[in-house]
Scaffold this motif. Structure first.
Motif, PDB file in Angstrom:
ATOM      1  N   ASN A   7       0.843  -1.199   0.000  1.00 38.43           N
ATOM      2  CA  ASN A   7       0.000   0.000   0.000  1.00 38.43           C
ATOM      3  C   ASN A   7       0.872   1.239   0.000  1.00 38.43           C
ATOM      4  O   ASN A   7       1.947   1.246   0.582  1.00 38.43           O
ATOM      5  CB  ASN A   7      -0.886   0.028   1.246  1.00 38.43           C
ATOM      6  CG  ASN A   7      -1.923  -1.061   1.171  1.00 38.43           C
ATOM      7  OD1 ASN A   7      -2.330  -1.471   0.072  1.00 38.43           O
ATOM      8  ND2 ASN A   7      -2.339  -1.543   2.343  1.00 38.43           N
ATOM      9  N   PRO A  27       2.360   4.385   1.305  1.00 44.10           N
ATOM     10  CA  PRO A  27       2.408   4.892   2.677  1.00 44.10           C
ATOM     11  C   PRO A  27       1.856   6.312   2.767  1.00 44.10           C
ATOM     12  O   PRO A  27       1.931   7.081   1.802  1.00 44.10           O
ATOM     13  CB  PRO A  27       3.896   4.870   3.018  1.00 44.10           C
ATOM     14  CG  PRO A  27       4.592   4.856   1.719  1.00 44.10           C
ATOM     15  CD  PRO A  27       3.673   4.242   0.697  1.00 44.10           C
ATOM     16  N   THR A  28       1.316   6.640   3.931  1.00 47.16           N
ATOM     17  CA  THR A  28       0.846   8.017   4.135  1.00 47.16           C
ATOM     18  C   THR A  28       1.694   8.743   5.178  1.00 47.16           C
ATOM     19  O   THR A  28       1.565   9.945   5.349  1.00 47.16           O
ATOM     20  CB  THR A  28      -0.630   8.034   4.592  1.00 47.16           C
ATOM     21  OG1 THR A  28      -0.717   7.312   5.819  1.00 47.16           O
ATOM     22  CG2 THR A  28      -1.553   7.408   3.565  1.00 47.16           C
ATOM     23  N   SER A  29       2.532   7.983   5.884  1.00 46.70           N
ATOM     24  CA  SER A  29       3.372   8.642   6.896  1.00 46.70           C
ATOM     25  C   SER A  29       4.756   8.001   6.907  1.00 46.70           C
ATOM     26  O   SER A  29       4.906   6.814   6.589  1.00 46.70           O
ATOM     27  CB  SER A  29       2.731   8.508   8.281  1.00 46.70           C
ATOM     28  OG  SER A  29       2.618   7.135   8.614  1.00 46.70           O
ATOM     29  N   ARG A  77       8.080  -6.661  11.210  1.00 46.79           N
ATOM     30  CA  ARG A  77       7.961  -5.436  10.409  1.00 46.79           C
ATOM     31  C   ARG A  77       8.380  -4.229  11.251  1.00 46.79           C
ATOM     32  O   ARG A  77       8.017  -4.119  12.418  1.00 46.79           O
ATOM     33  CB  ARG A  77       6.509  -5.266   9.938  1.00 46.79           C
ATOM     34  CG  ARG A  77       6.343  -4.069   9.034  1.00 46.79           C
ATOM     35  CD  ARG A  77       4.953  -3.865   8.481  1.00 46.79           C
ATOM     36  NE  ARG A  77       4.956  -2.594   7.764  1.00 46.79           N
ATOM     37  CZ  ARG A  77       5.297  -2.459   6.493  1.00 46.79           C
ATOM     38  NH1 ARG A  77       5.593  -3.516   5.771  1.00 46.79           N
ATOM     39  NH2 ARG A  77       5.337  -1.262   5.927  1.00 46.79           N
ATOM     40  N   THR A  97       7.843  -0.816  12.441  1.00 44.79           N
ATOM     41  CA  THR A  97       6.605  -0.022  12.486  1.00 44.79           C
ATOM     42  C   THR A  97       6.813   1.367  13.096  1.00 44.79           C
ATOM     43  O   THR A  97       5.896   2.180  13.094  1.00 44.79           O
ATOM     44  CB  THR A  97       5.526  -0.743  13.319  1.00 44.79           C
ATOM     45  OG1 THR A  97       6.087  -1.023  14.609  1.00 44.79           O
ATOM     46  CG2 THR A  97       5.067  -2.024  12.655  1.00 44.79           C
ATOM     47  N   TYR A 111       5.099   6.075  15.487  1.00 43.51           N
ATOM     48  CA  TYR A 111       4.755   5.006  14.538  1.00 43.51           C
ATOM     49  C   TYR A 111       4.503   5.625  13.166  1.00 43.51           C
ATOM     50  O   TYR A 111       4.030   6.762  13.060  1.00 43.51           O
ATOM     51  CB  TYR A 111       3.519   4.251  15.023  1.00 43.51           C
ATOM     52  CG  TYR A 111       3.823   3.455  16.282  1.00 43.51           C
ATOM     53  CD1 TYR A 111       4.304   2.152  16.190  1.00 43.51           C
ATOM     54  CD2 TYR A 111       3.678   4.025  17.544  1.00 43.51           C
ATOM     55  CE1 TYR A 111       4.629   1.433  17.339  1.00 43.51           C
ATOM     56  CE2 TYR A 111       3.993   3.311  18.693  1.00 43.51           C
ATOM     57  CZ  TYR A 111       4.474   2.017  18.579  1.00 43.51           C
ATOM     58  OH  TYR A 111       4.806   1.306  19.698  1.00 43.51           O
ATOM     59  N   ALA A 112       4.854   4.879  12.120  1.00 40.26           N
ATOM     60  CA  ALA A 112       4.631   5.391  10.763  1.00 40.26           C
ATOM     61  C   ALA A 112       4.582   4.211   9.805  1.00 40.26           C
ATOM     62  O   ALA A 112       5.039   3.110  10.123  1.00 40.26           O
ATOM     63  CB  ALA A 112       5.758   6.328  10.361  1.00 40.26           C
ATOM     64  N   ASP A 113       4.034   4.454   8.612  1.00 35.81           N
ATOM     65  CA  ASP A 113       3.983   3.388   7.600  1.00 35.81           C
ATOM     66  C   ASP A 113       5.396   3.000   7.153  1.00 35.81           C
ATOM     67  O   ASP A 113       5.644   1.855   6.785  1.00 35.81           O
ATOM     68  CB  ASP A 113       3.190   3.872   6.380  1.00 35.81           C
ATOM     69  CG  ASP A 113       1.724   4.130   6.726  1.00 35.81           C
ATOM     70  OD1 ASP A 113       1.252   3.560   7.728  1.00 35.81           O
ATOM     71  OD2 ASP A 113       1.076   4.908   6.002  1.00 35.81           O
ATOM     72  N   GLU A 114       6.294   3.995   7.114  1.00 37.27           N
ATOM     73  CA  GLU A 114       7.662   3.752   6.653  1.00 37.27           C
ATOM     74  C   GLU A 114       8.654   4.400   7.600  1.00 37.27           C
ATOM     75  O   GLU A 114       8.419   5.530   8.059  1.00 37.27           O
ATOM     76  CB  GLU A 114       7.895   4.377   5.274  1.00 37.27           C
ATOM     77  CG  GLU A 114       7.391   3.562   4.120  1.00 37.27           C
ATOM     78  CD  GLU A 114       8.177   2.264   3.912  1.00 37.27           C
ATOM     79  OE1 GLU A 114       7.523   1.263   3.583  1.00 37.27           O
ATOM     80  OE2 GLU A 114       9.418   2.242   4.080  1.00 37.27           O
ATOM     81  N   GLY A 146       9.142  -2.312   5.877  1.00 32.84           N
ATOM     82  CA  GLY A 146       8.833  -1.086   6.603  1.00 32.84           C
ATOM     83  C   GLY A 146      10.055  -0.196   6.796  1.00 32.84           C
ATOM     84  O   GLY A 146       9.925   0.945   7.245  1.00 32.84           O
TER      85      GLY A 146
END
Ligand SMILES: Cc1cc2nc3c(=O)[nH]c(=O)nc-3n(C[C@H](O)[C@H](O)[C@H](O)COP(=O)(O)OP(=O)(O)OC[C@H]3O[C@@H](n4cnc5c(N)ncnc54)[C@H](O)[C@@H]3O)c2cc1C
Length: 370
Positions: free
Chosen positions: A2, A4-6, A183, A185, A195-198, A321
């Protein structure tokens, strides 16, 4: 994967900053962490040469990567200027790389078949830069090797990031990666967990320690560089002059940056008198009028070195990640725009526009992923 948004980026040097810029332009919410002030380590200790020709000693993918970044540079600094109102002081005067002895002349001539530059005689070198020594054997004028002022570039980048809404958190050391079911995170910091998508690791010479929760070791190590800044009543040179072991970079404010040593001394950043005086002696050998120069400052920085001299850029299949961008050694200023672009492409799930295989973190002999 997906989109990432953050993202959380560890390391507010030129590499972390350039990645933050490209991710923010893709509307990704970016938090940029630094253990100290933004860009106060290697990235502002640099001389600022955009030296794709002068720095590279053999053709191949790394030379192509350097040239790709060099081609992006002028537009990149213009964009930073527009976003921040601060000029990175881009100067397009080129670098005169001269040889002072047989060995250096032979090495430099061996590059002629593939570099973008022609051999110039001693007389031609002197007519380009009358301030250089009469001992010069000739050299190459690298017209495409431009320069910026690292302090102004850092201010411009910082301003641009703020303008794009990047959250820059200084004095917030990352303590460790947060790993959940294999992963990555987030990041544990002195100011709580984020925390973040990446997560992007761009902590320069300090990067290896942050990989500790993973069964991975990246052999990045600090390589100290010492520099001197001097001022002269009348400018001794107009373009950057470079020889083996020493370069002199004239800045718009009238100072000249003389650099740089290459020492493996751990994380010790103290400048040393013996080394600084030796560097000054080398500079005077190259441009004799420098013996009369006024001393302005001296400083050191820790380049992120790697065993093969190439950066680590990419991902490890076993650590989803996480994106790694470190080990840019002598060329992080030059490589910032292309690194930002390639890491953005990787993070957003696109095929990178240049092959990242030569820079895969998994090539490190010390990397073990169980
Ligand atoms: C003397 C000298 C001259 C140079 N000249 C040139 C040149 O002319 N041209 C060129 O292209 N390159 C040059 N370089 C190389 C260039 O400066 C580096 O390759 C580049 O700055 C590396 O950028 P970076 O962002 O990876 O590292 P850095 O600038 O060191 O940034 C890493 C950042 O990570 C932060 N950090 C570390 N650990 C943590 C943590 N746990 N949590 C949060 N933050 C952390 C640090 O505080 C630092 O700000 C020179 C280097 C030196 C030392």
């Amino acid at each position: 994967m997906n989109r990432p948004t953050s993202a959380v980026i560890i390391g507010g040097g030129i590499i972390g900053g350039s990645i933050a810029l490209e991710l923010a332009k893709q509307h990704i919410r970016v938090t940029l962490l630094d253990k100290g002030e933004f860009a106060k380590e290697a990235s502002t200790a640099a001389a600022g040469m955009i030296g794709a020709q002068v720095e590279i000693h053999q053709p191949g993918p790394f030379y192509e990567l350097c040239k790709a970044s060099q081609r992006l540079y002028e537009q990149w600094t213009r964009e930073l200027h527009e976003l921040s109102g601060v000029s990175p002081q881009y100067i397009n005067k080129g670098i005169v790389r001269v040889a002072l002895n047989d060995e250096d002349e032979a090495e430099l001539k061996s590059r002629l078949p593939w570099i973008d530059g022609k051999w110039i005689t001693a007389a031609q070198a002197k007519s380009l830069e009358p301030g250089i020594t009469g001992q010069v054997r000739g050299g190459v004028h690298f017209a495409q090797d431009h320069q910026i002022h690292p302090l102004h570039l850092a201010r411009a980048l910082r301003g641009a990031l703020s303008r794009l809404g990047v959250s820059i958190r200084e004095w917030t050391p990352a303590l460790r990666l947060i790993v959940d079911n294999g992963r990555v995170t987030g990041v544990r910091t002195t100011d709580g967990d984020l925390y973040a998508d990446e997560v992007v690791l761009a902590a320069g010479a300090w990067s290896p320690a942050l990989l500790e929760p993973l069964p991975v070791h990246l052999p990045v190590f600090p390589v100290r560089g010492q520099c001197i800044s001097v001022r002269m009543q009348a400018p001794a040179i107009s373009a950057t002059v470079f020889t083996k072991g020493c370069y002199i970079v004239p800045k718009l404010d009238g100072t000249l940056t003389i650099g740089a040593t290459q020492e493996e001394a751990g994380f010790v950043k103290k400048p040393t008198v013996a080394v600084i005086s030796e560097l000054h002696a080398k500079a005077c050998q190259l441009v004799p009028a420098l013996s009369e120069a006024e001393f302005v400052a001296t400083w050191t920085g820790l380049r992120p070195g790697t065993p093969d001299g190439l950066p680590y850029m990419g991902r490890l299949a076993e650590a989803p990640g996480l994106t790694i961008a470190t080990g840019h050694f002598r060329n992080g200023i030059l490589l910032a725009p292309v690194t930002g672009l390639l890491m953005q492409e990787l993070v957003t799930g696109q095929t990178p526009s240049l092959d990242l295989a030569p820079y895969a973190p998994s090539r490190a002999s010390g990397v073990s992923v169980n």
